[in-house]
Design an enzyme around this catalytic site. Structure first.
Site, PDB file in Angstrom:
ATOM      1  N   ASP A  41     -29.600  41.467   9.887  1.00 35.72           N
ATOM      2  CA  ASP A  41     -31.058  41.473   9.743  1.00 35.72           C
ATOM      3  C   ASP A  41     -31.743  41.434  11.102  1.00 35.72           C
ATOM      4  O   ASP A  41     -32.569  40.570  11.377  1.00 35.72           O
ATOM      5  CB  ASP A  41     -31.507  40.306   8.863  1.00 35.72           C
ATOM      6  CG  ASP A  41     -32.904  40.538   8.277  1.00 35.72           C
ATOM      7  OD1 ASP A  41     -33.387  41.690   8.340  1.00 35.72           O
ATOM      8  OD2 ASP A  41     -33.502  39.581   7.770  1.00 35.72           O
ATOM      9  N   LYS A  89     -34.805  25.220   8.599  1.00 41.71           N
ATOM     10  CA  LYS A  89     -35.037  26.336   7.687  1.00 41.71           C
ATOM     11  C   LYS A  89     -34.530  25.986   6.304  1.00 41.71           C
ATOM     12  O   LYS A  89     -33.377  25.609   6.145  1.00 41.71           O
ATOM     13  CB  LYS A  89     -34.296  27.553   8.222  1.00 41.71           C
ATOM     14  CG  LYS A  89     -34.496  28.780   7.399  1.00 41.71           C
ATOM     15  CD  LYS A  89     -34.177  30.001   8.217  1.00 41.71           C
ATOM     16  CE  LYS A  89     -34.844  31.216   7.638  1.00 41.71           C
ATOM     17  NZ  LYS A  89     -35.074  32.236   8.621  1.00 41.71           N
ATOM     18  N   GLY A 101     -36.634  32.050   3.726  1.00 42.34           N
ATOM     19  CA  GLY A 101     -37.248  30.807   3.294  1.00 42.34           C
ATOM     20  C   GLY A 101     -38.258  30.331   4.310  1.00 42.34           C
ATOM     21  O   GLY A 101     -38.648  31.053   5.210  1.00 42.34           O
ATOM     22  N   LEU A 129     -43.634  26.510  10.426  1.00 42.12           N
ATOM     23  CA  LEU A 129     -43.671  27.451  11.545  1.00 42.12           C
ATOM     24  C   LEU A 129     -43.802  28.875  11.041  1.00 42.12           C
ATOM     25  O   LEU A 129     -44.320  29.747  11.712  1.00 42.12           O
ATOM     26  CB  LEU A 129     -42.383  27.363  12.361  1.00 42.12           C
ATOM     27  CG  LEU A 129     -42.153  26.099  13.179  1.00 42.12           C
ATOM     28  CD1 LEU A 129     -40.752  26.091  13.732  1.00 42.12           C
ATOM     29  CD2 LEU A 129     -43.159  26.030  14.318  1.00 42.12           C
ATOM     30  N   GLY A 130     -43.293  29.099   9.858  1.00 41.63           N
ATOM     31  CA  GLY A 130     -43.366  30.443   9.316  1.00 41.63           C
ATOM     32  C   GLY A 130     -42.638  30.510   7.994  1.00 41.63           C
ATOM     33  O   GLY A 130     -41.839  29.636   7.659  1.00 41.63           O
ATOM     34  N   GLY A 156     -40.635  33.461   5.774  1.00 33.30           N
ATOM     35  CA  GLY A 156     -40.181  34.838   5.850  1.00 33.30           C
ATOM     36  C   GLY A 156     -38.691  34.798   5.888  1.00 33.30           C
ATOM     37  O   GLY A 156     -38.108  33.741   5.677  1.00 33.30           O
ATOM     38  N   VAL A 183     -39.674  27.892   7.345  1.00 25.93           N
ATOM     39  CA  VAL A 183     -39.148  27.227   8.533  1.00 25.93           C
ATOM     40  C   VAL A 183     -40.139  26.171   8.985  1.00 25.93           C
ATOM     41  O   VAL A 183     -41.341  26.448   9.099  1.00 25.93           O
ATOM     42  CB  VAL A 183     -38.936  28.223   9.694  1.00 25.93           C
ATOM     43  CG1 VAL A 183     -38.225  27.546  10.850  1.00 25.93           C
ATOM     44  CG2 VAL A 183     -38.151  29.424   9.228  1.00 25.93           C
TER      45      VAL A 183
END
Ligand SMILES: *[C@@H]1O[C@H](CO)[C@@H](O)[C@H](O)[C@H]1NC(C)=O
Ligand SMILES: *[C@@H]1O[C@H](CO)[C@@H](O)[C@H](O)[C@H]1NC(C)=O
Ligand SMILES: *[C@@H]1O[C@H](CO)[C@@H](O)[C@H](O)[C@H]1NC(C)=O
Ligand SMILES: *[C@@H]1O[C@H](CO)[C@@H](O)[C@H](O)[C@H]1NC(C)=O
Ligand SMILES: *[C@@H]1O[C@H](CO)[C@@H](O)[C@H](O)[C@H]1NC(C)=O
Length: 679
Positions: free
Chosen positions: A482, A385, A368, A362-363, A365, A370
């Protein structure tokens, strides 16, 4: 006299009809003409209907399941009038049944069985395993279900907040129990609680009693043959008049996941508005013997006489097995035992993501990669994740926080379902957010619709609400560390939800100056954070300020000016504020379609949150009040922003401007080491 005679003939006629409808009464004992009470000691000839994998064995054992990923049901054939009249409240009732659960593999099972009272007999759209064959992810928890369930759960499922993998629970309309207790009973003589293992293969008896006056449900468990203990396992209160339909059906479901388990019922008795008759234990069928013992005997004999060739074969098999094991190997430490229900097996997560295939990515960033996954048992969609993590430092603290955060549920936070650990790797399982992250809508529009102002303002308020919850409303302060647009995820209704909370903590070993790592993302980092490396609620507020500007302006925190130079978004907005043109900073793509007052307030609030002095920033509680319009925003005076320019300020402290040109801020990992040397 004649009249009396007539009525009794009528009653006999009724009884006759009931007996006819019950079929051959082998093991069936009729207790009264109304059939409001019954007892089955064995189910041969019982007045029940079967569905799914259920079968009645020749000796009368009602076997709900035999196999993996299957569901079996048994219903009392006739519907029951628990109220007597649609307008009346549900009457008292009591029931008892004897059951046995036999795991085919090593006392492991992945599913459970349940007694339930439901409006109908059609469960065709339900899931096996943890869903007990009664619900699916979309019906679970819906008040329309009108189901009362007593679950005998042999699989601790973090998704449903199960307390452990061996418990009895009472559920209303869904799988999250209103009350549950580890299986066992209180010894009448000593008063001591004795554990029982539901899937031991030993038959047990459960009593369920509902009292209409107090609306109490009393559950009592005991090994078969033990008299009903004086002290129940637990008592809970739920007014079934608000749950059950009239009429309702009752029955059992047994449902296995990936592991084959035998769920059986040996006997059942029920009484409406009266006690359930006693089950005749002597007449009960026997549970089939597991073949575990036989198998180990065979091994005992075969192994010593095995030839060298045979050992070689076994050796090869072991190597293959070990390889397979190491593929699924996990890291588990003693202190984790209490977190059992929140622990996912690596094998399940591996299968959920088809071996962490890139096509499910999924991504990448944050900390780590995902992946999207579908949990094998519940078929629930999750985001998995993978965080690489070499040191064990802070791990216990972190897991404790993760698990306690797992207990918190908030509309504007992405729910953390559980975790798994491997060597050098931590895996977190979150609920899946179908609409992806907010930054994609703000900055990479090609495949996403533009977010209008109302939606943006709604997302801002939602995230403020979620963050306020983390800071002030929960048992302890949780600092997000974050906050940024890429950590805001959109659910299926396009509500913003804050994800990844507390994760930065793992990398933030705080006080040791030699190894201070500043964690966060450039443009969102408060100046004091760059100096000391210490996160606080105020550093979160600072990041939230950047987030406000980012959403209102539709620009990244570090943007390029007309001459292609990197500038801080806050400096650009501030300049417009000085020039009295603040409203011009609002995202041009909105083409002026926005509420000017709201946009003004959001921008000014953003600047207020971005104050270089932590003490001058508002708290999240104040932020929420401003956003809700409960309190007017204080007027910003130019003096407020003296020395405000971020770049110059950071450079003044020896901060290297080159770091600002870090490529692709939003997707960068955002972990900068050694910044503490910049003082
Ligand atoms: C379960 O099913 C298998 C095959 O379908 C059968 O061989 C076995 O005897 C069954 N076990 C029990 C306890 O009924
Ligand atoms: C139930 O109540 C409704 C009004 O609340 C009434 O019209 C109806 O007659 C009642 N039915 C019975 C069976 O009492
Ligand atoms: C059960 O319900 C489903 C739809 O929910 C329907 O398709 C099916 O025909 C029903 N089965 C029976 C036996 O009524
Ligand atoms: C009973 O089970 C609970 C929970 O699994 C455990 O904490 C406790 O130590 C067990 N007690 C005994 C006597 O086995
Ligand atoms: C249970 O609910 C029904 C219907 O809402 C109500 O009439 C009844 O008074 C309730 N019983 C108790 C004990 O609260």
């Amino acid at each position: 006299m004649a009249a009396k005679r007539h009525t009794s003939i009528f009653v006999y006629y009724l009884r006759f009809m009931v007996i006819l409808s019950l079929g051959p009464p082998n093991h069936v004992v009729l207790c009264s003409a109304q059939a409001d009470s019954f007892v089955y000691s064995g189910f041969q000839g019982a007045d029940i209907t079967l569905d799914g994998s259920t079968a009645v064995q020749p000796d009368g054992l009602l076997q709900l399941t035999n196999g993996s990923d299957i569901i079996g049901y048994a219903f009392h054939r006739a519907p029951l009038r628990f109220r007597g009249s649609p307008n009346f409240t549900v009457q008292s009732f009591s029931l008892s049944f004897v059951f046995g659960i036999q795991s085919v593999f090593d006392k492991e099972s992945s599913g459970g069985m349940a007694f339930f009272i439901s409006p109908g007999k059609n469960f065709s759209n339900t899931f096996p395993g943890s869903f007990l064959g009664l619900f699916n992810p979309s019906t679970n928890g819906s008040p329309n279900n009108r189901i009362f369930v007593v679950e005998l759960d042999t699989f601790g499922n973090g998704e449903f907040k199960d307390i452990d993998s061996n418990h009895v629970g009472v559920d209303i309309n869904g799988l999250i129990s209103i009350e549950a207790h580890t299986a066992g009973f209180y010894d009448d003589k000593t008063g001591i609680f004795r554990n029982l293992s539901l899937n031991s293969g030993d038959p047990m008896q459960l009593w369920v009693e509902y009292d209409a006056q107090t609306t109490q449900v009393v559950l009592t468990l005991a090994p078969l043959g033990t008299a009903k203990p004086q002290r129940p396992l637990f008592t809970t209160t739920t007014n079934l008049s608000n749950v059950l339909e009239e009429p309702s059906y009752m029955g059992f479901s047994g449902s296995t996941g990936s592991l084959s388990t035998l769920y059986s019922v040996l006997g059942w008795s029920f009484g409406l508005d009266g006690p359930a008759p006693a089950i005749n234990i002597a007449n009960l069928p026997k549970l089939p013997h597991g073949d575990r013992k036989a198998r180990s005997k065979v091994l005992e004999i075969v192994l010593p006489i095995a030839s060298a060739a045979f050992i070689a074969v076994v050796g090869t098999a072991i190597i293959l097995f070990m390889r397979r094991r190491s593929r699924y190997a996990e890291l588990r430490e003693d202190w984790e035992v209490e977190f059992g229900p929140h622990r996912f097996s690596y094998k399940d997560l591996y299968h959920a993501t088809e071996g962490f295939k890139n096509q499910h990515l999924l991504g990448a960033g944050g900390f780590g990669k995902v992946y999207k996954g579908v949990l094998p048992v519940s078929k629930l969609e999750v985001a998995v994740k993978k965080v690489s993590h070499e040191s064990r430092q802070g791990m216990k603290e972190f897991i404790t926080e993760v698990v306690s955060i797992g207990h918190l549920r908030h509309r504007y936070l992405v729910q953390l379902l559980g975790y798994c650990r491997r060597k050098d790797e931590l895996i977190l399982v979150y609920e899946y957010m179908p609409n992806g992250s907010l930054d994609r809508y703000l900055h990479f529009e090609e495949d996403k619709p533009m977010l209008d102002w109302t939606r943006r303002f709604g997302i801002i308020k939602g995230i403020a609400c979620g963050l306020l919850y983390l800071h002030e409303k929960w048992e302890k302060i949780v600092i997000h560390r974050d906050i940024k647009a890429s950590n805001v995820l959109l659910d299926n209704e396009m509500n913003g939800r804050l994800g990844d909370f507390g994760l930065a903590r793992l990398y933030d070993h705080g006080t040791n100056l030699q190894t201070t790592h500043v964690v966060g993302t450039m443009g969102y980092l408060a100046p004091e954070m760059l100096r000391s490396g210490k996160a606080s609620p105020q550093t979160d507020v600072f990041a939230f300020g950047t987030f406000l500007l980012e959403v209102a302006c539709g620009q990244r925190p570090i943007k390029q000016d007309a001459e292609n130079k990197q500038i801080m978004l806050v400096d650009w907005v501030l300049e417009h504020w000085h020039n009295g043109t603040l409203i011009q900073t609002v995202d041009a793509r909105l083409q002026g379609n926005f509420d000017q007052d709201e946009a003004n307030m959001v921008l000014k609030l953003g600047l207020l949150c971005l104050h270089p002095l932590a003490a001058a920033r508002p708290s999240m509680k104040q932020v929420m009040e401003y956003l809700d319009g409960e309190t007017a925003l204080p007027e910003l005076a130019p003096a407020h922003f003296d020395n405000f320019h971020m770049v110059s300020m950071m450079q003044g402290r020896g901060f290297r401007a080159s770091i600002l040109s870090y490529p692709d801020v939003t997707t960068s990992v955002g972990t900068f080491s050694g910044l503490s040397g910049g003082r």
